[in-house]
Scaffold this motif. Structure first.
Motif, PDB file in Angstrom:
ATOM      1  N   ALA A 136     -33.296 -15.324 -48.803  1.00  0.00           N
ATOM      2  CA  ALA A 136     -33.857 -16.438 -48.031  1.00  0.00           C
ATOM      3  C   ALA A 136     -35.322 -16.176 -47.694  1.00  0.00           C
ATOM      4  CB  ALA A 136     -33.047 -16.658 -46.754  1.00  0.00           C
ATOM      5  N   GLN A 137     -35.670 -14.925 -47.444  1.00  0.00           N
ATOM      6  CA  GLN A 137     -37.059 -14.585 -47.151  1.00  0.00           C
ATOM      7  C   GLN A 137     -37.947 -14.831 -48.365  1.00  0.00           C
ATOM      8  OE1 GLN A 137     -36.105 -10.590 -45.864  1.00  0.00           O
ATOM      9  NE2 GLN A 137     -36.547 -11.070 -43.719  1.00  0.00           N
ATOM     10  N   ALA A 138     -37.459 -14.419 -49.551  1.00  0.00           N
ATOM     11  CA  ALA A 138     -38.272 -14.532 -50.764  1.00  0.00           C
ATOM     12  C   ALA A 138     -38.374 -15.962 -51.263  1.00  0.00           C
ATOM     13  CB  ALA A 138     -37.680 -13.640 -51.859  1.00  0.00           C
ATOM     14  N   GLU A 139     -37.269 -16.704 -51.214  1.00  0.00           N
ATOM     15  CA  GLU A 139     -37.240 -18.030 -51.832  1.00  0.00           C
ATOM     16  C   GLU A 139     -37.546 -19.168 -50.855  1.00  0.00           C
ATOM     17  OE1 GLU A 139     -33.779 -18.767 -54.200  1.00  0.00           O
ATOM     18  OE2 GLU A 139     -33.819 -16.753 -55.114  1.00  0.00           O
ATOM     19  N   LEU A 140     -37.233 -18.962 -49.581  1.00  0.00           N
ATOM     20  CA  LEU A 140     -37.431 -20.035 -48.599  1.00  0.00           C
ATOM     21  C   LEU A 140     -38.600 -19.772 -47.652  1.00  0.00           C
ATOM     22  CD1 LEU A 140     -33.717 -20.677 -47.487  1.00  0.00           C
ATOM     23  CD2 LEU A 140     -34.954 -21.684 -49.420  1.00  0.00           C
ATOM     24  N   GLY A 141     -39.011 -18.522 -47.530  1.00  0.00           N
ATOM     25  CA  GLY A 141     -39.992 -18.176 -46.504  1.00  0.00           C
ATOM     26  C   GLY A 141     -39.350 -17.972 -45.144  1.00  0.00           C
TER      27      GLY A 141
END
Length: 324
Positions: free
Chosen positions: A298-303
């Motif tokens: 979620a951090q990598a793909e959504l920010g």
């Protein structure tokens, strides 16, 4: 996504739903909320929400709720504290199927489905679970959510636009279950014991951020864990006490005592023919483990980002001391 859009929210009057609706309104969204006739709208009673009175089995109302909206946030569900296994399955699985049917028949945009991190668990000796660690569900709640996830996946594979999020243990004002239990272990002298094991604790405002990011940036058909800090209960209780000048619980409940309670709960439920306690021997054993998660995807793909528990304490403590 910014203002000027319309969202439909099932479970709008619940803990997470209330916080989501407040954020959507603050960001300029038009909000439609699904509310049962008996629901207490609480902090949303005077909010500028277009209420649709019904439930997940009121098909005409569901169709009207989702028709023409940009995003459907499906949060509605029920757990074993408030209902028996058959009702839990019906609401969480069959209710989701009804929401998806309404979306198929209506002119609506993306569906963001809120499941649970409980359908994922660390594999073997792994320290953390991620989205790929699909596990055998334990209990009616996890089973019903797992079925609902498959229904949402099928909807996305068949041309629908849908994303599934998996919040971990949500902490924040308005939650009279997990949050109250955790705060009482960190603040109250009358709570001398804390639980073994550990969990991923995430602030409710961070989960709301994650829901909005999933609506904007998530890949259709994909899953995202929305977690927070991985803490043992001892660590969480100590940090709450230090930050709030509380009296932390100092004795750990033996894991064997919790394991022993599982068969007792099963027997009591069988004799009374009701779910007296919301766990059995499998769930009792699970409750003593370290259920840690990573939100790297979620951090990598959504920010997506999350904050430490101390950042969520001021408003949560204010609510706890005045209303809980």
């Amino acid at each position: 996504m910014t203002g000027g859009k319309t969202a439909a929210v099932t479970g709008a009057t619940g803990f997470l739903g209330t916080h989501l609706c407040e954020r959507l309104l603050a960001d300029g969204w038009d909000v439609r909320g699904l509310s049962r006739p008996s629901s207490d709208r609480g902090d949303l009673a005077d909010a500028d929400i277009d209420w649709y009175v019904g439930d997940l089995f009121d098909v005409p109302t569901l169709h009207e709720l989702v028709d023409g909206v940009d995003v459907v946030f499906h949060l509605a569900g029920i757990g074993l504290w408030t209902a028996g296994p058959e009702t839990v399955y019906r609401v969480n699985a069959d209710g989701t199927e009804n929401v998806l049917a309404a979306c198929r028949d209506a002119d609506c945009g993306r569906l963001v489905f809120t499941s649970t991190s409980g359908t994922r668990r660390p594999d073997g000796d792994a320290a953390f679970a991620d989205e790929s660690d699909v596990t055998e569900p334990i209990g009616a709640y996890q089973e019903s959510k797992a079925v609902a996830e498959r229904l949402v996946d099928d909807y996305a594979a068949d041309g629908g636009d849908a994303v599934t999020v998996h919040p971990t243990s949500i902490f924040g004002p308005g939650d009279e279950e997990f949050t109250v239990q955790l705060l009482s272990m960190g603040l109250e002298p009358t709570m001398p014991a804390y639980l073994p094991g550990g969990l991923s604790i995430v602030g409710v405002s961070d989960v709301v951020d994650g829901l909005l990011l999933a609506a904007e940036r998530g890949a259709s058909g994909d899953h995202y864990i929305l977690g927070g800090e991985n803490l043992t209960y001892r660590q969480a209780v100590s940090r709450i006490a230090n930050a709030a000048d509380g009296s932390p619980a100092r004795i750990q409940v033996p894991a064997t005592a919790i394991h022993a309670a599982g068969p007792v709960a099963e027997a009591a439920s069988a004799v009374a023919d009701v779910r007296v306690f919301p766990f059995d021997r499998q769930m009792a054993r699970l409750a003593t483990e370290r259920l840690f998660y990573t939100s790297r995807k979620a951090q990598a793909e959504l920010g997506y980002e999350y904050r430490p528990i101390e950042d969520h304490l001021p408003e949560t403590l204010e609510w706890y001391r005045t209303e809980a």
